[in-house]
Design a protein around this motif. Structure first.
Motif, short mmCIF file in Angstrom:
data_model
loop_
_atom_site.label_atom_id
_atom_site.label_comp_id
_atom_site.label_asym_id
_atom_site.label_seq_id
_atom_site.Cartn_x
_atom_site.Cartn_y
_atom_site.Cartn_z
N ASP A 21 -13.20 49.70 52.87
CA ASP A 21 -14.08 50.77 53.35
C ASP A 21 -13.37 51.69 54.32
O ASP A 21 -13.77 52.84 54.50
N LEU A 22 -12.32 51.21 54.96
CA LEU A 22 -11.60 52.00 55.96
C LEU A 22 -10.56 52.94 55.33
O LEU A 22 -10.06 53.84 55.99
N LEU A 23 -10.24 52.70 54.06
CA LEU A 23 -9.19 53.50 53.42
C LEU A 23 -9.55 54.97 53.29
O LEU A 23 -8.69 55.82 53.32
N GLY A 24 -10.83 55.27 53.18
CA GLY A 24 -11.25 56.66 52.99
C GLY A 24 -11.52 57.42 54.28
O GLY A 24 -11.89 58.59 54.23
N GLY A 62 13.31 49.48 70.44
CA GLY A 62 14.02 50.71 70.11
C GLY A 62 13.56 51.25 68.77
O GLY A 62 12.92 50.55 67.99
N PRO A 63 13.89 52.50 68.47
CA PRO A 63 13.44 53.12 67.23
C PRO A 63 14.13 52.58 65.97
O PRO A 63 13.63 52.78 64.87
N GLY A 64 15.23 51.87 66.12
CA GLY A 64 15.97 51.37 64.96
C GLY A 64 15.14 50.46 64.06
O GLY A 64 15.32 50.44 62.85
N ALA A 65 14.22 49.71 64.67
CA ALA A 65 13.41 48.79 63.89
C ALA A 65 12.36 49.51 63.05
O ALA A 65 11.84 48.95 62.09
N TYR A 66 12.07 50.74 63.39
CA TYR A 66 10.97 51.44 62.74
C TYR A 66 11.42 52.58 61.83
O TYR A 66 10.59 53.24 61.23
N VAL A 67 12.72 52.76 61.71
CA VAL A 67 13.25 53.86 60.89
C VAL A 67 12.76 53.75 59.44
O VAL A 67 12.40 54.75 58.83
N ALA A 68 12.69 52.55 58.90
CA ALA A 68 12.27 52.37 57.51
C ALA A 68 10.83 52.80 57.28
O ALA A 68 10.46 53.19 56.17
N TYR A 69 10.02 52.73 58.32
CA TYR A 69 8.60 53.07 58.19
C TYR A 69 8.34 54.58 58.30
O TYR A 69 7.29 55.05 57.88
N LEU A 70 9.26 55.30 58.91
CA LEU A 70 9.02 56.71 59.21
C LEU A 70 8.69 57.58 58.00
O LEU A 70 7.74 58.36 58.05
N PRO A 71 9.44 57.49 56.90
CA PRO A 71 9.09 58.36 55.76
C PRO A 71 7.67 58.12 55.25
O PRO A 71 6.95 59.06 54.95
N ALA A 72 7.26 56.86 55.18
CA ALA A 72 5.93 56.54 54.68
C ALA A 72 4.85 57.03 55.63
O ALA A 72 3.83 57.60 55.21
N ILE A 73 5.05 56.83 56.94
CA ILE A 73 4.05 57.27 57.91
C ILE A 73 4.00 58.79 57.97
O ILE A 73 2.92 59.39 58.06
N GLY A 131 -2.76 63.46 55.34
CA GLY A 131 -3.99 63.23 56.07
C GLY A 131 -4.76 61.98 55.68
O GLY A 131 -5.96 62.03 55.49
N VAL A 132 -4.05 60.86 55.56
CA VAL A 132 -4.72 59.61 55.19
C VAL A 132 -5.19 58.85 56.43
O VAL A 132 -4.78 59.14 57.55
N SER A 133 -6.02 57.86 56.21
CA SER A 133 -6.55 57.05 57.30
C SER A 133 -5.47 56.16 57.90
O SER A 133 -4.39 55.97 57.31
N LEU A 134 -5.76 55.60 59.04
CA LEU A 134 -4.85 54.67 59.69
C LEU A 134 -4.60 53.46 58.79
O LEU A 134 -3.47 52.97 58.69
N ALA A 135 -5.63 52.99 58.10
CA ALA A 135 -5.48 51.84 57.20
C ALA A 135 -4.49 52.15 56.07
O ALA A 135 -3.65 51.31 55.73
N VAL A 136 -4.57 53.34 55.50
CA VAL A 136 -3.63 53.73 54.44
C VAL A 136 -2.23 53.88 55.02
O VAL A 136 -1.25 53.46 54.40
N ARG A 180 3.86 49.31 55.42
CA ARG A 180 4.19 47.95 54.99
C ARG A 180 5.00 47.96 53.70
O ARG A 180 5.98 47.22 53.56
N MET A 181 4.61 48.82 52.75
CA MET A 181 5.36 48.90 51.49
C MET A 181 6.77 49.44 51.73
O MET A 181 7.74 48.94 51.15
N ALA A 182 6.89 50.45 52.59
CA ALA A 182 8.21 51.00 52.89
C ALA A 182 9.10 49.96 53.58
O ALA A 182 10.28 49.84 53.26
N GLY A 183 8.52 49.21 54.50
CA GLY A 183 9.28 48.16 55.18
C GLY A 183 9.74 47.07 54.24
O GLY A 183 10.87 46.60 54.30
N LEU A 184 8.86 46.67 53.33
CA LEU A 184 9.22 45.63 52.36
C LEU A 184 10.30 46.13 51.41
O LEU A 184 11.23 45.39 51.08
N LEU A 185 10.21 47.39 51.00
CA LEU A 185 11.25 47.97 50.14
C LEU A 185 12.59 48.02 50.88
O LEU A 185 13.62 47.64 50.31
N ALA A 186 12.59 48.47 52.13
CA ALA A 186 13.84 48.52 52.91
C ALA A 186 14.41 47.12 53.08
O ALA A 186 15.63 46.91 52.95
#
Length: 187
Positions: free
Chosen positions: A46-49, A69-80, A87-92, A98-104
């Motif tokens: 319900d939160l996705l929308g 530090g920012p090094g741990a979050y670099v993989a997430y940046l493109p997705a976020i 303009g997606v929700s916080l849940a999306v 999570r998908m970007a991190g798992l792919l990295a």
């Protein structure tokens, strides 16, 4: 915070955090409560929308995350950044990150397996341990730290295994991975 171009740690009184839209904290609490307290395991759908968090930037406590530090979050940046742009929700946003991190994680671990000079199965086993996969599929510093550490170890073993494995590419790769690893955890 990083997707918005802010790599600074902000201080509010004796606490550390970030300057985020005023609606962020409320939505994060709602998301957390829905996921952790609701017995309906599909309730988060319900939160996705919802609309993305908005409002004027306010200090939001990040706890210990603010010291990473920012090094741990670099993989997430493109997705976020993509989520922010469309303009997606916080849940999306969290799901995309999570998908970007798992792919990295998968790409870095795959590279580590290829770089390992022997006993590649040990690296495969370490990559596929359920706790490793669990850490890699969350938005945290742990998955990237694990993957970068594994890559640095595999490259170090390769460099130590003989002069035929010594190449400029491996040395540069190890240096880059070491820099991101150093930026992945609090100093």
């Amino acid at each position: 915070q990083l997707a918005g171009g802010d790599a600074s740690v902000h201080k509010g009184g004796s606490r550390y955090g970030a300057l985020l839209p005023s609606g962020y904290e409320r939505e994060l609490v709602q998301l957390s409560d829905t996921v952790n307290l609701n017995h309906d395991h599909t309730a988060f759908l319900d939160l996705l929308g919802q609309k993305p968090p908005t409002g004027t930037p306010v200090f939001t406590q990040d706890g210990t995350v603010a010291s990473y530090g920012p090094g741990a979050y670099v993989a997430y940046l493109p997705a976020i950044a993509l989520g922010k742009a469309i303009g997606v929700s916080l849940a999306v946003d969290v799901c995309l990150a999570r998908m970007a991190g798992l792919l990295a994680y998968a790409l870095l671990m795959s590279l580590a397996v290829r770089r390992a000079p022997l006993h590649k199965w040990i690296f495969v086993a370490a990559a596929l341990i359920p706790e490793s996969l669990s850490q890699a599929s969350t938005v945290s510093a742990d998955g990237m730290t694990l993957a970068l550490t594994t890559l640095v170890i595999a490259n170090a073993l390769r460099l130590l295994s003989g002069p035929d494995h010594l190449s400029r590419r491996i040395i540069i790769e190890t240096r880059v991975a070491s820099v991101f690893l150093a930026l992945a955890k609090p100093p």
